[in-house]
Design a protein around this motif. Structure first.
Motif, mmCIF file in Angstrom:
data_model
loop_
_atom_site.group_PDB
_atom_site.id
_atom_site.type_symbol
_atom_site.label_atom_id
_atom_site.label_comp_id
_atom_site.label_asym_id
_atom_site.label_seq_id
_atom_site.Cartn_x
_atom_site.Cartn_y
_atom_site.Cartn_z
ATOM 1 N N GLY A 136 5.443 31.983 43.599
ATOM 2 C CA GLY A 136 4.291 32.084 44.491
ATOM 3 C C GLY A 136 3.128 31.243 44.025
ATOM 4 O O GLY A 136 2.421 30.626 44.835
ATOM 5 N N GLN A 137 2.908 31.198 42.714
ATOM 6 C CA GLN A 137 1.837 30.367 42.164
ATOM 7 C C GLN A 137 2.089 28.894 42.452
ATOM 8 O O GLN A 137 1.171 28.154 42.840
ATOM 9 N N ARG A 138 3.333 28.457 42.304
ATOM 10 C CA ARG A 138 3.666 27.053 42.569
ATOM 11 C C ARG A 138 3.535 26.744 44.057
ATOM 12 O O ARG A 138 3.042 25.671 44.439
ATOM 13 N N VAL A 139 3.984 27.670 44.903
ATOM 14 C CA VAL A 139 3.834 27.474 46.351
ATOM 15 C C VAL A 139 2.357 27.393 46.722
ATOM 16 O O VAL A 139 1.955 26.563 47.548
ATOM 17 N N ARG A 140 1.530 28.229 46.086
ATOM 18 C CA ARG A 140 0.089 28.218 46.361
ATOM 19 C C ARG A 140 -0.506 26.849 46.046
ATOM 20 O O ARG A 140 -1.325 26.322 46.813
ATOM 21 N N GLU A 141 -0.084 26.262 44.934
ATOM 22 C CA GLU A 141 -0.604 24.944 44.554
ATOM 23 C C GLU A 141 -0.221 23.883 45.577
ATOM 24 O O GLU A 141 -1.052 23.049 45.963
ATOM 25 N N HIS A 142 1.040 23.901 46.023
ATOM 26 C CA HIS A 142 1.479 22.934 47.034
ATOM 27 C C HIS A 142 0.787 23.190 48.376
ATOM 28 O O HIS A 142 0.434 22.241 49.085
ATOM 29 N N ALA A 143 0.602 24.469 48.720
ATOM 30 C CA ALA A 143 -0.047 24.805 49.991
ATOM 31 C C ALA A 143 -1.499 24.337 50.002
ATOM 32 O O ALA A 143 -1.999 23.824 51.014
ATOM 33 N N ASP A 144 -2.192 24.507 48.871
ATOM 34 C CA ASP A 144 -3.573 24.028 48.781
ATOM 35 C C ASP A 144 -3.631 22.506 48.956
ATOM 36 O O ASP A 144 -4.519 21.975 49.637
ATOM 37 N N LEU A 186 -1.450 20.632 50.584
ATOM 38 C CA LEU A 186 -1.141 20.318 51.981
ATOM 39 C C LEU A 186 -2.348 20.579 52.877
ATOM 40 O O LEU A 186 -2.652 19.795 53.778
ATOM 41 N N ALA A 187 -3.024 21.702 52.641
ATOM 42 C CA ALA A 187 -4.207 22.015 53.446
ATOM 43 C C ALA A 187 -5.271 20.936 53.286
ATOM 44 O O ALA A 187 -5.898 20.494 54.267
ATOM 45 N N GLU A 188 -5.478 20.483 52.055
ATOM 46 C CA GLU A 188 -6.452 19.427 51.803
ATOM 47 C C GLU A 188 -6.043 18.130 52.494
ATOM 48 O O GLU A 188 -6.884 17.411 53.050
ATOM 49 N N LEU A 189 -4.736 17.829 52.491
ATOM 50 C CA LEU A 189 -4.236 16.629 53.154
ATOM 51 C C LEU A 189 -4.519 16.656 54.648
ATOM 52 O O LEU A 189 -5.040 15.687 55.225
ATOM 53 N N PHE A 190 -4.204 17.774 55.304
ATOM 54 C CA PHE A 190 -4.431 17.877 56.750
ATOM 55 C C PHE A 190 -5.916 17.790 57.090
ATOM 56 O O PHE A 190 -6.311 17.120 58.049
ATOM 57 N N LEU A 191 -6.750 18.449 56.300
ATOM 58 C CA LEU A 191 -8.190 18.406 56.567
ATOM 59 C C LEU A 191 -8.752 17.003 56.367
ATOM 60 O O LEU A 191 -9.596 16.542 57.145
ATOM 61 N N LYS A 248 1.185 23.967 60.677
ATOM 62 C CA LYS A 248 2.341 24.846 60.470
ATOM 63 C C LYS A 248 3.611 24.220 61.027
ATOM 64 O O LYS A 248 4.680 24.309 60.411
ATOM 65 N N SER A 249 3.518 23.575 62.181
ATOM 66 C CA SER A 249 4.699 22.954 62.785
ATOM 67 C C SER A 249 5.251 21.851 61.894
ATOM 68 O O SER A 249 6.470 21.746 61.683
ATOM 69 N N VAL A 250 4.356 21.021 61.359
ATOM 70 C CA VAL A 250 4.792 19.930 60.487
ATOM 71 C C VAL A 250 5.430 20.485 59.221
ATOM 72 O O VAL A 250 6.521 20.054 58.805
ATOM 73 N N VAL A 251 4.775 21.446 58.584
ATOM 74 C CA VAL A 251 5.280 21.988 57.318
ATOM 75 C C VAL A 251 6.607 22.724 57.531
ATOM 76 O O VAL A 251 7.551 22.558 56.749
ATOM 77 N N GLU A 252 6.699 23.528 58.581
ATOM 78 C CA GLU A 252 7.941 24.267 58.829
ATOM 79 C C GLU A 252 9.100 23.316 59.112
ATOM 80 O O GLU A 252 10.222 23.523 58.624
ATOM 81 N N ALA A 253 8.846 22.260 59.889
ATOM 82 C CA ALA A 253 9.908 21.304 60.200
ATOM 83 C C ALA A 253 10.349 20.558 58.949
ATOM 84 O O ALA A 253 11.554 20.401 58.687
ATOM 85 N N GLU A 254 9.403 20.088 58.144
ATOM 86 C CA GLU A 254 9.744 19.358 56.929
ATOM 87 C C GLU A 254 10.455 20.255 55.916
ATOM 88 O O GLU A 254 11.409 19.826 55.257
#
Length: 208
Positions: free
Chosen positions: A152-160, A162-167, A190-196
């Motif tokens: 979960g910690q690693r996913v959180r880092e990647h999610a942060d 990705l969020a910064e990239l989209f913004l 969400k659509s991009v991340v779920e598809a990838e």
């Protein structure tokens, strides 16, 4: 103390012992009168439930200390922040039922540090119904909770990231909108991340 012991179905001596061990907080005092309230009764009932599930008093003391020192619900959830996630309120024994045998002080502290858990009196608040269901399912399938939290910690880092990239993309290439509309950006991201992620899983699973 006598009234509290009677409500909890235990002896005054046991209440005094729990108080000395730090398992329940001190009473509110007015002169020579010590007032116990619903908070103390709920804690005593939680202790009884955890003892029935095989927890030791030392373990319960460590968990109680982690609860008392953990983030409160306001810090965990924030106020006025947009979110799709549904918080879940749990008693300590309900949390133990979700992760049988895995609710250790170390795992509890890790979940609080990660921002999954906060406290509200004697209740625990999990930040997300979806994350709670997913993590408890993984534990039931044999994945240690410590490994789930580490992932979960690693996913959180990647999610942060990705969020910064989209913004950044939106703010750079759609400057006409002074403020990014999160309700418009969220479904696109969400659509991009779920598809990838779906295609990435297919690639990994199909590797020889």
């Amino acid at each position: 103390m006598e009234e509290l012991a009677k409500e909890a179905g235990i002896t005054v001596r046991t209440v005094r012992f729990y108080r000395e061990r730090g398992l329940i907080p001190p009473p509110r005092r007015e002169g020579r009168i010590a007032w116990y309230d619903a908070h103390h009764l709920a804690r005593l009932r939680t202790i009884a439930a955890l003892l029935e599930r095989g927890h030791t008093l030392n373990g319960i003391a460590e968990l109680s200390d982690a609860f008392d020192k953990g983030r409160d619900v306001g810090e965990l959830l924030g106020f006025g922040e947009a979110t799709e996630e549904q918080p879940v309120r749990l008693t300590p024994e309900e949390l133990a039922d979700h992760f049988a045998g895995e609710v250790t002080p170390e795992n509890l502290a890790a979940a609080m540090d990660l921002g999954y858990l906060g406290t509200d009196g004697d209740e625990i608040v999990h930040i997300s119904r979806r994350l709670l269901d997913a993590s408890s399912t993984l534990v039931r399938k044999g994945v240690p909770l410590a490994a789930v939290l580490e992932a979960g910690q690693r996913v959180r880092e990647h999610a942060d990231a990705l969020a910064e990239l989209f913004l950044t993309v939106m703010r750079t290439h759609a400057p006409a909108t002074a403020e990014v509309d999160i309700e418009q950006l969220r479904p696109l991201a969400k659509s991009v991340v779920e598809a990838e992620l779906s295609m990435a899983l297919d690639r990994r699973l199909n590797q020889p």
